[in-house]
Scaffold this motif. Structure first.
Motif, PDB file in Angstrom:
ATOM      1  N   UNK A   5       1.300   3.337  -3.298  1.00 32.56           N
ATOM      2  CA  UNK A   5       0.181   3.944  -4.020  1.00 32.56           C
ATOM      3  C   UNK A   5       0.289   5.451  -4.196  1.00 32.56           C
ATOM      4  N   UNK A   6       0.962   6.098  -3.288  1.00 40.09           N
ATOM      5  CA  UNK A   6       1.073   7.565  -3.432  1.00 40.09           C
ATOM      6  C   UNK A   6       2.028   7.924  -4.575  1.00 40.09           C
TER       7      UNK A   6
ATOM      8  N   UNK B 101       0.818  -1.226   0.000  1.00 40.29           N
ATOM      9  CA  UNK B 101       0.000   0.000   0.000  1.00 40.29           C
ATOM     10  C   UNK B 101       0.849   1.272   0.000  1.00 40.29           C
TER      11      UNK B 101
ATOM     12  N   UNK C 284      -0.456   6.471 -10.189  1.00 40.89           N
ATOM     13  CA  UNK C 284      -1.855   6.845 -10.456  1.00 40.89           C
ATOM     14  C   UNK C 284      -2.378   5.916 -11.532  1.00 40.89           C
TER      15      UNK C 284
ATOM     16  N   UNK D 144      -3.752  12.462  -2.311  1.00 42.34           N
ATOM     17  CA  UNK D 144      -2.330  12.253  -2.644  1.00 42.34           C
ATOM     18  C   UNK D 144      -1.418  13.187  -1.860  1.00 42.34           C
TER      19      UNK D 144
END
Lengths: 405, 232
Positions: free
Chosen positions: B73-74, B70, B77, B102
């Motif tokens: 994810x930042x 996880x 996109x 974000x």
């Protein structure tokens, strides 16, 4: 003709290949019958327990030397005592009056927490019939042929609620408020569970869920935010419901009389009789919030599992809502039935909490509130576990495969 | 260093083979395109890269870590095929939401990238398909990810908006040293925007290389001809 048949075939294929239609016509009726069956069994248990076989009965004889009364107690299977839930008291001279054909008087004292309880009413009818039958049998056996025995049974109720004796008016007032709360909780449960499932259905249908799972967000935050949104709608629903209720009451209060008094006076009397005040209001509101949280999480949980679109969400939430509302339905139907199984229903602990606080049993009310909180926590964890892309994208089947993403 | 490294990825859905030992590498400043007929496995591969789906076999590393991590994810996109927008929000509110999630970018920057102007103050449910795609791509560019994964970003767009978006995406990769993985059916667009093309067919990787190299290898005038040949 061929065109009509082709059209019919298309209709049938579309309907019978739609999983929500299949659910509605096969699974849902079965589940509904389970619910209706449960209610029927509860009703029958209430009637049969007290009709065919007497409830546990205590017999209180005012004349200790009344041999006939003692004989009747033995035939009725009652224990000689003046304490218990159902106490049949045979008045002074009961045996002698029975023998001489005079009207023999008895009183059934019911200790109940609900003046309108259906099982209590059937129990009293059963006790009365059994006493009449036993008296007649005794009269025949002993040759008291004329005139036939006359037994009159008077019903008295003792409102014993959590160890506290209430006046009839107070008990009726508390019962009225209980039904109002059960109805309110039932409606909110339905609304919240539906909104919860729909919010997931919308995300899936609009294909938003797939993107959301790739955003830098923790899954528990997703679940929490969704639940909070649904609860907000519940609070709006509660406000709207209360406003509607206030409007109805305002109309009633202005135009309707109850028992020779204005409706306003009657409502004030009920609230005063039930000693309804800030503690009950606070506990009931907290219970409402926990119910809203549980129902919302229940809605989202089943939404993640079964609702691939809004239509699916509506179908799923309708039936899940119906099944999980069973304890409140039983309460509203005056059955006052309760089994430990009810704790499997998320609506039950908050309902109990509110109910107990109306009795003034605050300690137990808070304990139920704690249980309601625990329920919400468990449902939250279940949601966090199930709200994952594999389930959203590929459905329940993905859970059966190796690792869940 | 490659930002995405997929090696020998296989995936089946029941008896259907979605991917069979497919490998892909995406490096900074490069646009890698996935092309192939419907059901070739493009979306499945993108979902595996984004950690939405588990491969049956093979390994996928994104920024050197497991793809479902996880924390990655930042930095990425993803624009899914036919992705929707949350109803009730205006375009500008959606951009603000993405910027908040974000922790970077701004609605003003997103507005500039989308070219939607005053339309951004309207609710997204009133948008056409093309406007929605522009908003979603702009949201992605606005948060400046190191990895941009786009599943048919120009589907449903008219020619001028397609040109606008593909230019924006190609220049973004170069300017920000980002890796872009781009699935498309539009061969002209692929020829124009991609540094490397992977042809998938029935879950198999049937051709890979720079567009020019592939065309020369197949003695084709354009990628459409190559597509027709490899899809047979």
């Amino acid at each position: 003709m061929n065109k009509l048949l082709a059209l019919l075939r298309r209709e049938l294929l579309s309907l019978f290949r739609d999983r929500y239609v299949i659910f509605s016509i096969i699974v849902a009726p079965f589940l509904s019958m389970l619910l209706i069956g449960g209610i029927t069994v509860a009703m029958l248990a209430g009637v049969e327990d007290n009709g065919n076989s007497l409830p546990e009965l205590s017999l209180c004889v005012q004349d200790a030397g009344d041999e006939v009364a003692r004989e009747l107690a033995s035939r009725l299977g009652a224990r000689m005592s003046c304490e218990g839930r159902y106490v049949l008291t045979l008045r002074e001279g009961f045996g002698e009056r029975l023998r001489t054909g005079e009207r023999a008087e008895a009183v059934v004292l019911v200790s109940t927490d609900n003046p309108l309880s259906l099982p209590d009413q059937t129990a009293v009818a059963a006790i009365s019939s059994a006493l009449q039958a036993a008296s007649l049998q005794l009269a025949i056996e002993r040759g008291w042929t004329t005139p036939p025995p006359k037994v009159s049974v008077e019903l008295q109720k003792k409102y014993l609620v959590k160890g506290k004796v209430m006046e009839e008016g107070e008990a009726l007032a508390v019962a009225s408020l209980q039904y109002a709360v059960a109805l309110l909780f039932l409606i909110l449960h339905f609304i919240t569970i539906q909104v919860g499932a729909i919010s997931v259905g919308i995300d899936k249908e609009a294909r938003i869920a797939e993107s959301v799972f790739t955003y830098p967000l923790r899954r528990r935050d997703l679940v929490l935010a969704k639940a909070a949104g649904v609860i907000a709608t519940s609070i709006v629903a509660l406000t709207s419901f209360t406003a509607g209720l206030a409007f109805v009451y305002a109309f009633l209060l202005a135009h309707v009389e109850v028992g020779g008094r204005s409706a306003a006076e009657e409502v004030s009397r009920i609230l005063a009789e039930a000693s309804f005040g800030a503690p009950q209001l606070l506990i009931s509101f907290a219970a409402f919030l926990f119910l809203a949280l549980s129902s919302s999480l229940l809605g989202t949980f089943f939404g993640y599992l079964f609702a691939s679109d809004i239509r699916g969400a509506l179908v799923t939430s309708s039936y899940v809502g119906l099944i999980t509302a069973a304890p409140a339905l039983l309460d509203i139907m005056l059955l006052s039935a309760s089994t430990p199984l009810f704790y499997l229903f998320p609506i039950y602990p908050p309902l109990q909490s509110s109910k107990l606080s109306l009795y003034g049993a605050y300690g137990e009310g808070l304990l139920s509130l704690l249980l309601a909180a625990l329920y919400a926590a468990v449902l939250f964890l279940l949601n966090a576990w199930i709200a994952r892309p594999s389930v959203v994208l590929y459905g329940l089947g993905s859970m059966l495969r190796r690792r869940l993403y | 260093m490659a930002l995405v490294e997929a090696k020998g990825v296989s995936k089946r859905f029941g008896s259907v083979r979605a991917l069979e030992r497919v490998s892909l590498t995406a490096a900074p400043s490069r646009v890698v395109c996935l092309v192939g007929p419907n059901g070739a496995g493009k979306t499945t591969l993108l979902r595996i890269i984004m950690g939405l789906l588990e491969p049956d076999e093979g390994e996928v590393r994104v920024f050197g870590r497991e793809s479902w991590d996880e924390s990655l994810r930042s930095r990425a996109y993803y624009l899914p095929q036919e992705a929707g927008l949350p109803k009730g929000l205006t375009g500008r509110e959606f951009l603000s939401f993405i910027a908040s999630v974000y922790g970077r970018g701004s609605a003003d920057r997103g507005a500039e990238l989308s070219g939607l102007g005053k339309e951004l103050d309207r609710r997204v449910e009133t948008y056409s398909v093309g406007m929605k795609r522009r908003l979603l791509v702009a949201a992605g560019l606005m948060v400046e990810p190191e990895l941009l994964v786009l599943d048919e970003p120009t589907a449903g767009l008219d020619v001028s908006h397609s040109l606008f978006l593909r230019d924006a995406i190609a220049s973004y990769a170069k300017e920000k040293s980002a890796a872009v993985i781009y699935a498309s059916h539009n061969m002209l667009e692929v020829q124009y925007v991609c540094d490397e093309v992977l042809f998938l067919h029935k879950g198999l990787l049937v051709e890979a290389g720079a567009p020019q190299e592939i065309m020369e290898k197949h003695r084709a005038k354009n990628l459409e001809e190559v597509f027709v040949r490899v899809a047979k």
